[in-house]
Design a protein around this motif. Structure first.
Motif, PDB file in Angstrom:
ATOM      1  N   SER A  11       0.813  -1.212   0.000  1.00 23.78           N
ATOM      2  CA  SER A  11       0.000   0.000   0.000  1.00 23.78           C
ATOM      3  C   SER A  11       0.851   1.269   0.000  1.00 23.78           C
ATOM      4  CB  SER A  11      -0.924   0.011   1.214  1.00 23.78           C
ATOM      5  OG  SER A  11      -0.153  -0.019   2.398  1.00 23.78           O
ATOM      6  N   SER A  12       2.092   1.194   0.463  1.00 26.68           N
ATOM      7  CA  SER A  12       2.914   2.409   0.495  1.00 26.68           C
ATOM      8  C   SER A  12       3.456   2.771  -0.879  1.00 26.68           C
ATOM      9  CB  SER A  12       4.073   2.237   1.473  1.00 26.68           C
ATOM     10  OG  SER A  12       4.980   1.301   0.963  1.00 26.68           O
ATOM     11  N   ALA A  13       3.571   1.800  -1.778  1.00 32.73           N
ATOM     12  CA  ALA A  13       3.964   2.039  -3.172  1.00 32.73           C
ATOM     13  C   ALA A  13       5.228   2.886  -3.299  1.00 32.73           C
ATOM     14  CB  ALA A  13       2.824   2.676  -3.937  1.00 32.73           C
ATOM     15  N   SER A  14       6.303   2.446  -2.711  1.00 32.86           N
ATOM     16  CA  SER A  14       7.502   3.261  -2.751  1.00 32.86           C
ATOM     17  C   SER A  14       8.626   2.674  -3.580  1.00 32.86           C
ATOM     18  CB  SER A  14       7.995   3.508  -1.337  1.00 32.86           C
ATOM     19  OG  SER A  14       8.252   2.278  -0.718  1.00 32.86           O
ATOM     20  N   VAL A  39       9.903   6.399 -10.450  1.00 34.26           N
ATOM     21  CA  VAL A  39       8.599   5.988 -10.947  1.00 34.26           C
ATOM     22  C   VAL A  39       7.930   5.202  -9.843  1.00 34.26           C
ATOM     23  CG1 VAL A  39       7.416   4.643 -12.705  1.00 34.26           C
ATOM     24  CG2 VAL A  39       9.501   5.862 -13.293  1.00 34.26           C
ATOM     25  N   LYS A  40       6.698   5.542  -9.551  1.00 29.83           N
ATOM     26  CA  LYS A  40       5.991   4.827  -8.494  1.00 29.83           C
ATOM     27  C   LYS A  40       5.768   3.388  -8.921  1.00 29.83           C
ATOM     28  CE  LYS A  40       3.685   8.836  -6.651  1.00 29.83           C
ATOM     29  NZ  LYS A  40       2.396   9.495  -6.422  1.00 29.83           N
ATOM     30  N   GLY A  80      15.042  -6.808 -12.188  1.00 30.18           N
ATOM     31  CA  GLY A  80      16.299  -7.409 -11.739  1.00 30.18           C
ATOM     32  C   GLY A  80      17.417  -6.388 -11.650  1.00 30.18           C
ATOM     33  N   ARG A  81      17.505  -5.517 -12.660  1.00 33.08           N
ATOM     34  CA  ARG A  81      18.526  -4.470 -12.613  1.00 33.08           C
ATOM     35  C   ARG A  81      18.248  -3.493 -11.472  1.00 33.08           C
ATOM     36  NH1 ARG A  81      18.658  -1.115 -16.969  1.00 33.08           N
ATOM     37  NH2 ARG A  81      16.601  -1.757 -17.632  1.00 33.08           N
ATOM     38  N   GLN A  82      16.981  -3.219 -11.219  1.00 33.25           N
ATOM     39  CA  GLN A  82      16.632  -2.307 -10.134  1.00 33.25           C
ATOM     40  C   GLN A  82      16.950  -2.937  -8.777  1.00 33.25           C
ATOM     41  OE1 GLN A  82      12.566  -1.059 -10.086  1.00 33.25           O
ATOM     42  NE2 GLN A  82      13.053   0.815  -8.992  1.00 33.25           N
ATOM     43  N   ARG A  83      16.696  -4.220  -8.652  1.00 28.97           N
ATOM     44  CA  ARG A  83      16.984  -4.926  -7.405  1.00 28.97           C
ATOM     45  C   ARG A  83      18.479  -4.920  -7.102  1.00 28.97           C
ATOM     46  NH1 ARG A  83      16.476 -10.327  -8.407  1.00 28.97           N
ATOM     47  NH2 ARG A  83      14.489  -9.835  -9.347  1.00 28.97           N
ATOM     48  N   ARG A  84      19.295  -5.015  -8.160  1.00 28.91           N
ATOM     49  CA  ARG A  84      20.751  -5.011  -7.971  1.00 28.91           C
ATOM     50  C   ARG A  84      21.306  -3.598  -7.806  1.00 28.91           C
ATOM     51  NH1 ARG A  84      20.057  -8.762 -12.133  1.00 28.91           N
ATOM     52  NH2 ARG A  84      20.666  -7.220 -13.699  1.00 28.91           N
ATOM     53  N   GLY A  85      20.453  -2.588  -7.958  1.00 26.21           N
ATOM     54  CA  GLY A  85      20.898  -1.215  -7.784  1.00 26.21           C
ATOM     55  C   GLY A  85      21.551  -0.616  -9.010  1.00 26.21           C
ATOM     56  N   GLU A  86      21.311  -1.177 -10.179  1.00 25.35           N
ATOM     57  CA  GLU A  86      21.927  -0.694 -11.410  1.00 25.35           C
ATOM     58  C   GLU A  86      21.082   0.364 -12.120  1.00 25.35           C
ATOM     59  OE1 GLU A  86      22.402  -4.206 -13.720  1.00 25.35           O
ATOM     60  OE2 GLU A  86      23.845  -5.096 -12.340  1.00 25.35           O
ATOM     61  N   VAL A  87      19.935   0.711 -11.549  1.00 22.60           N
ATOM     62  CA  VAL A  87      19.015   1.641 -12.197  1.00 22.60           C
ATOM     63  C   VAL A  87      18.932   2.918 -11.370  1.00 22.60           C
ATOM     64  CG1 VAL A  87      16.645   2.001 -12.931  1.00 22.60           C
ATOM     65  CG2 VAL A  87      17.680  -0.242 -13.178  1.00 22.60           C
ATOM     66  N   ASP A  88      19.189   4.051 -12.017  1.00 20.74           N
ATOM     67  CA  ASP A  88      19.025   5.328 -11.326  1.00 20.74           C
ATOM     68  C   ASP A  88      17.685   5.945 -11.745  1.00 20.74           C
ATOM     69  OD1 ASP A  88      19.712   5.880 -13.909  1.00 20.74           O
ATOM     70  OD2 ASP A  88      21.090   7.507 -13.420  1.00 20.74           O
ATOM     71  N   GLU A  89      17.427   7.139 -11.274  1.00 25.32           N
ATOM     72  CA  GLU A  89      16.137   7.795 -11.517  1.00 25.32           C
ATOM     73  C   GLU A  89      15.887   8.043 -12.999  1.00 25.32           C
ATOM     74  OE1 GLU A  89      13.955  11.974 -10.303  1.00 25.32           O
ATOM     75  OE2 GLU A  89      15.592  11.204  -9.083  1.00 25.32           O
ATOM     76  N   THR A  90      16.901   8.500 -13.713  1.00 26.72           N
ATOM     77  CA  THR A  90      16.705   8.792 -15.141  1.00 26.72           C
ATOM     78  C   THR A  90      16.476   7.518 -15.950  1.00 26.72           C
ATOM     79  OG1 THR A  90      19.094   8.798 -15.498  1.00 26.72           O
ATOM     80  CG2 THR A  90      18.044  10.920 -15.068  1.00 26.72           C
ATOM     81  N   ALA A  91      17.166   6.440 -15.589  1.00 26.17           N
ATOM     82  CA  ALA A  91      16.975   5.173 -16.300  1.00 26.17           C
ATOM     83  C   ALA A  91      15.577   4.616 -16.035  1.00 26.17           C
ATOM     84  CB  ALA A  91      18.038   4.167 -15.875  1.00 26.17           C
TER      85      ALA A  91
END
Length: 125
Positions: A11-14, A39-40, A80-91
């Motif tokens: 429910s927090s959608a963060s 992106v939410k 998967g890339r987001q989980r590993r921390g390879e994605v920033d805000e612009t990506a």
């Protein structure tokens, strides 16, 4: 999950993490910095469901399965890339925009597919 990752209720959608299982992809919320999410995750999950639904409008079985498979692969790869921390805000924003453009293209092509669907061959045996 690493020590810097914390889980959050849906429910927090963060934030977003993808749990790939048999069939559908389930989205679980988790990210290193949930307050800075570009992106939410609820928007991303909504876009994923809409893309699968839109890909299902194709009359031809092969096209329908191909576009659904591509959508699953793209979202799994991003999660998967987001989980590993390879994605920033612009990506993340770029992925969201690219996925939305793909969904709009699928809507247009699905409508054309419905209008000009091929009839099964009429052969006599």
């Amino acid at each position: 999950l690493g020590p810097a990752v914390r889980k959050v209720r849906l429910s927090s959608a963060s934030a977003l993490e993808c749990c790939a299982g048999e069939g559908e992809i389930g989205f679980v919320l988790a990210l290193r910095c949930p307050e800075m999410a570009a992106v939410k995750p609820m928007e991303l999950a909504r876009l994923y469901r809409q893309t699968l639904r839109t890909a299902g409008t194709f009359a031809d079985y092969n096209f329908r399965c191909y576009f659904q498979r591509r959508a699953r692969e793209d979202f799994r790869d991003f999660a998967g890339r987001q989980r590993r921390g390879e994605v920033d805000e612009t990506a993340a924003k770029a992925f969201f925009e690219h996925s939305r453009e793909n969904m709009e293209m699928l809507k247009r092509q699905g409508a054309l597919s419905a209008m000009y669907g091929a009839a099964p061959p009429r052969t006599k045996r």
